[in-house]
Design an enzyme around this catalytic site. Structure first.
Site, PDB file in Angstrom:
ATOM      1  N   GLU A  24       0.837  -1.202   0.000  1.00 46.67           N
ATOM      2  CA  GLU A  24       0.000   0.000   0.000  1.00 46.67           C
ATOM      3  C   GLU A  24       0.871   1.251   0.000  1.00 46.67           C
ATOM      4  OE1 GLU A  24      -1.801  -0.986   3.674  1.00 46.67           O
ATOM      5  OE2 GLU A  24      -3.193  -2.424   2.796  1.00 46.67           O
ATOM      6  N   LEU A  69      -6.134  -1.749  -0.696  1.00 47.63           N
ATOM      7  CA  LEU A  69      -6.001  -1.929   0.757  1.00 47.63           C
ATOM      8  C   LEU A  69      -6.573  -3.281   1.140  1.00 47.63           C
ATOM      9  CD1 LEU A  69      -7.010   1.583   1.982  1.00 47.63           C
ATOM     10  CD2 LEU A  69      -5.225   0.238   3.045  1.00 47.63           C
ATOM     11  N   GLU A 113      -4.747  -6.570   3.013  1.00 45.16           N
ATOM     12  CA  GLU A 113      -3.567  -7.354   3.418  1.00 45.16           C
ATOM     13  C   GLU A 113      -3.719  -8.823   3.048  1.00 45.16           C
ATOM     14  OE1 GLU A 113      -4.962  -5.018   5.249  1.00 45.16           O
ATOM     15  OE2 GLU A 113      -3.356  -3.548   5.515  1.00 45.16           O
ATOM     16  N   GLN A 134       2.168  -2.145   5.915  1.00 49.19           N
ATOM     17  CA  GLN A 134       2.475  -0.780   6.345  1.00 49.19           C
ATOM     18  C   GLN A 134       2.993  -0.707   7.798  1.00 49.19           C
ATOM     19  OE1 GLN A 134      -0.691   2.178   5.431  1.00 49.19           O
ATOM     20  NE2 GLN A 134       0.725   2.542   3.748  1.00 49.19           N
ATOM     21  N   PHE A 135       2.343  -1.460   8.663  1.00 50.52           N
ATOM     22  CA  PHE A 135       2.789  -1.599  10.061  1.00 50.52           C
ATOM     23  C   PHE A 135       2.486  -3.034  10.473  1.00 50.52           C
ATOM     24  CE2 PHE A 135       1.885   2.864   9.573  1.00 50.52           C
ATOM     25  CZ  PHE A 135       2.865   3.506  10.325  1.00 50.52           C
ATOM     26  N   ILE A 194      -0.979  -6.490  10.079  1.00 52.95           N
ATOM     27  CA  ILE A 194      -0.731  -7.720   9.321  1.00 52.95           C
ATOM     28  C   ILE A 194      -1.804  -8.783   9.566  1.00 52.95           C
ATOM     29  CG2 ILE A 194       0.679  -9.061  10.979  1.00 52.95           C
ATOM     30  CD1 ILE A 194       2.644  -9.595   8.651  1.00 52.95           C
ATOM     31  N   HIS A 197      -0.190   0.916  15.818  1.00 53.18           N
ATOM     32  CA  HIS A 197       0.953   1.068  14.912  1.00 53.18           C
ATOM     33  C   HIS A 197       2.252   0.608  15.576  1.00 53.18           C
ATOM     34  CE1 HIS A 197      -1.970   3.642  12.943  1.00 53.18           C
ATOM     35  NE2 HIS A 197      -1.144   3.879  11.938  1.00 53.18           N
TER      36      HIS A 197
END
Lengths: 356, 331
Positions: free
Chosen positions: B35, B64, B66, B88-89, B93, B135
């Site tokens: 992303e 978007l 995962e 992304q973080f 996940i 995050h």
């Protein structure tokens, strides 16, 4: 409304009469006989597998009887080099595409060897967690497009799968990337015990294609001609850069979800008997062949006998397969075993007195 | 005659970009998915300018999803590509967890090597950067627990690039954890071009004979600070940077703890079910009779990683580590 927007396409009706005359020329005796032969083959396999499970000669088994037209028609539309992503109920399709009967039986008898397709056949192991194979098909298809080949992929899944996130994520990915993939849904109207009315408020599954701006086609899943020609057309579109297609094949499974459940608990079995009599996919082709004057009793008998022989041979082969080697638990986790696995293997083999 | 290898001074995140660049250059099959990794160059700029250089066909902005793009990555990996996926973080996940643990990590076993998934999943992890909630997770242990996937985590730019290249060349799936707290905090000389840091091998950051300190990723600077502080009191620590969280370098651990007999394990993840427990098991299995004190663990608490207003309390600090070192010394 949606039922009108996505009418069920049917090339031959339940009486084996042609419903879409424009297909008449393409409906050759040769093609119909191939369909018939494959459907007999996989039904024979399916019944044998259930009986093997009852005798304790294989493990739990997921039968597909009733869905032969959808599986045979779609799988016969594939070309060499295409990719197939079946679920645990699509080994009929896998066999038609070239999987070995004895290997499929081995899978149901708890062996990894059953997940290895014959050389050159891109058949994935059966998807077990619902809908998770759908993004794989999108990715494998996208890989074909990226390298400029004309091969495509087909992903099989049931009605319940279309409630899962992986269905939507996979179809969306394929749609955005214009991946050459056919999403072939067999709507047998039950997800184990839950009827489609409790699964979704959507009137059709085909309409879910609208959200992704891809073609959505609803077909009579018990008409092998429609399953074949519609899949062929969707594959053709995919090969030519037209992106994915969602096909909803409306069908019915006669039996249980797996040999571990009793469908009488959750389903009106009167309906089941009626469907067997009135809407059986094999009888439908038989009727068409008879209507066309192409049916030959002795040919049909031979087809059935050959199927029995082939299945019996596969059972023998499966049962003659060497016993499970415990080394296989350890040897395929990584390309090179990690120290943990090597240690555990050694300790276990020391204990059982085997040789590594 | 040896040709001098050109070096450049890079931050950890730049070293990752450099590693990706090197491998995109080297192998046609390498493909980046994630992303905002294209035009935006990733939220941390780890893929900065790579789309300009290699095109939208190889550095791909995904929807978007995962589970969707990790799943599609599996399909691509099976079909000849080498996907490197950016999550992304790490805290995001989880929708892909099923794809990772039921497919990516299991396909080789299921098919006895017929289908394999040479794929790298990159994920920034950890707290300490005042990031919004969710995050900041450090949930490596839910991956190290699952067979069939390797997990690595560098703590400096040199190792980041070399370990990333090793992960890309590994025939099995690798989760590559990036300590976001260290993304720009350190600079290091990084060789140009291709080199690898071996997966499965730890490194000593400091030699000492009194206490073994075991950590990785963002905890390394904290551990080093504690080690330097106790040195003034005459306690010499040996600092092991694990680098690979699965399979852990048990030999280096055994060698060190047999020498010191005292160990402190530090991780920012929760204590229960954390990797510290596996390290304890290694010490138990290899070095039980050498121990002079029970192993101490300094970890995040068994509470969800809190909002950043609390993270200085949640994260192990040099103070807490020093306290644990003194405890094993005094035992």
């Amino acid at each position: 409304m949606m039922e009108n927007q996505f009418p069920i396409r049917q090339i031959i009706d339940v009486n084996g009469k042609i419903a879409l005359p424009e297909y008449k020329e393409k409906m050759t005796a040769e093609l119909a006989k191939k369909f018939y032969k494959q459907m007999i083959r996989i039904r024979t396999f399916d019944r044998k597998a259930i009986s093997l499970q009852r005798q304790g000669r294989i493990g739990t088994y997921a039968p597909f009887e009733g869905q032969e037209a959808a599986q045979v028609g779609s799988a016969m539309a594939l070309a060499e080099g295409d990719w197939m992503f079946p679920t645990y109920r699509d080994h009929g399709a896998a066999i038609v595409f070239g999987h070995s009967l004895s290997k499929v039986l081995l899978f149901w008898n708890g062996r990894n060897e059953g997940c290895i397709p014959p050389k050159g056949k891109n058949i994935f192991p059966p998807g077990i967690p619902i809908a998770t194979q759908i993004p794989h098909a999108a990715g494998a298809a996208y890989a074909e497009r990226k390298r400029g080949s004309t091969s495509a992929a087909i992903a099989y899944f049931g009605d319940g799968a279309t409630s899962e996130g992986d269905f939507h994520e996979g179809v969306n990915f394929a749609s955005v990337m214009r991946a050459p993939v056919v999403f072939f849904n067999q709507n047998n109207q039950f997800a184990i015990s839950v009827p489609i009315s409790k699964q979704m408020n959507s009137k059709t599954i085909a309409q879910k294609a609208l959200a992704y701006d891809i073609p959505g086609i609803r077909i009579d899943g018990n008409d092998v001609f429609t399953a074949y020609f519609e899949t062929l057309q969707a594959l053709e579109r995919a090969r030519n850069g037209g992106g994915p297609t969602l096909i909803e094949a409306v069908t019915w499974r006669y039996g249980a979800h797996t040999t571990s459940d009793d469908p009488a608990k959750y389903r009106d079995q009167v309906e089941n008997v009626k469907r067997r009599e009135e809407d059986d996919p094999i009888i439908r082709v038989e009727r068409w062949l008879k209507n066309e004057g192409l049916y030959d009793e002795s040919w049909a008998t031979t087809v059935k006998e050959e199927a029995i022989t082939e299945v019996e041979e596969a059972v023998k082969e499966m049962e003659a397969f060497p016993k499970a080697d415990p080394a296989d638990i350890f040897d395929h986790v990584f390309a090179e075993p990690t120290w943990q696995i090597a240690k555990q293997k050694k300790e276990y083999f020391d204990l059982i007195g085997g040789e590594i | 005659m040896q040709t001098a290898v050109k070096v450049k001074t890079l931050t950890l995140v730049q070293a990752i970009t450099d590693g990706l660049d090197t491998m995109l250059q080297e192998k046609e099959e390498v493909i980046l998915l994630g992303e905002d990794i294209g035009k935006n160059g990733g939220v941390f700029r780890a893929t900065d300018k790579l789309q300009d250089k290699y095109g939208e066909d190889r550095v791909i902005d995904t929807p978007l999803s995962e589970a969707g793009f990790v799943g599609a990555g599996i399909g691509m990996a099976v079909n000849g590509f080498l996907p490197i996926i950016e999550i992304q973080f790490l805290g995001f996940i989880y929708p892909a967890y099923e794809q990772i643990v039921t497919h990516a990590s299991r396909l080789r076993m299921r098919t006895m090597g017929h289908f394999t998934v040479p794929m790298v999943i990159r994920a920034p992890y950890g707290a300490g950067v005042r990031a919004p909630e969710i995050h900041c997770d450090s949930t490596e242990a839910i991956f190290t627990h699952m067979p069939g996937i390797k997990v690595v985590c560098p703590s400096n730019p040199y190792d980041a690039k070399g370990l990333l290249i090793a992960a890309i060349e590994d025939p099995d799936p690798v989760l590559f954890l990036e300590p976001m707290r260290l993304y720009r905090s350190v600079r290091d000389e990084v060789p140009d071009g291709k080199y690898t840091v071996e997966i499965g091998k730890a490194k000593k950051r400091m030699e000492g004979e009194h206490v073994t300190l075991i950590a990785w990723g963002a905890m390394i600077p904290e551990v080093m600070e504690a080690a330097k502080a106790v040195k003034e009191k005459g306690i010499n620590c040996e600092v092991i940077d694990l680098l690979t969280l699965f399979p852990i370098d048990k030999d280096m651990i055994a060698e060190s703890v047999q020498k010191t007999g005292r160990t402190v394990v530090v991780h920012e993840a929760h204590a229960t079910g954390g990797l510290g427990n596996d390290i304890l098991a290694i010490i138990n299995d290899t070095s039980f009779l050498y121990q002079k004190a029970p192993v101490e663990r300094v970890t995040g608490f068994d509470a969800p990683v809190p909002y950043f207003g609390f993270e200085d309390h949640y994260l192990p600090t040099p103070e807490r580590i020093k306290h644990a070192i003194e405890k094993v010394i005094k035992f």
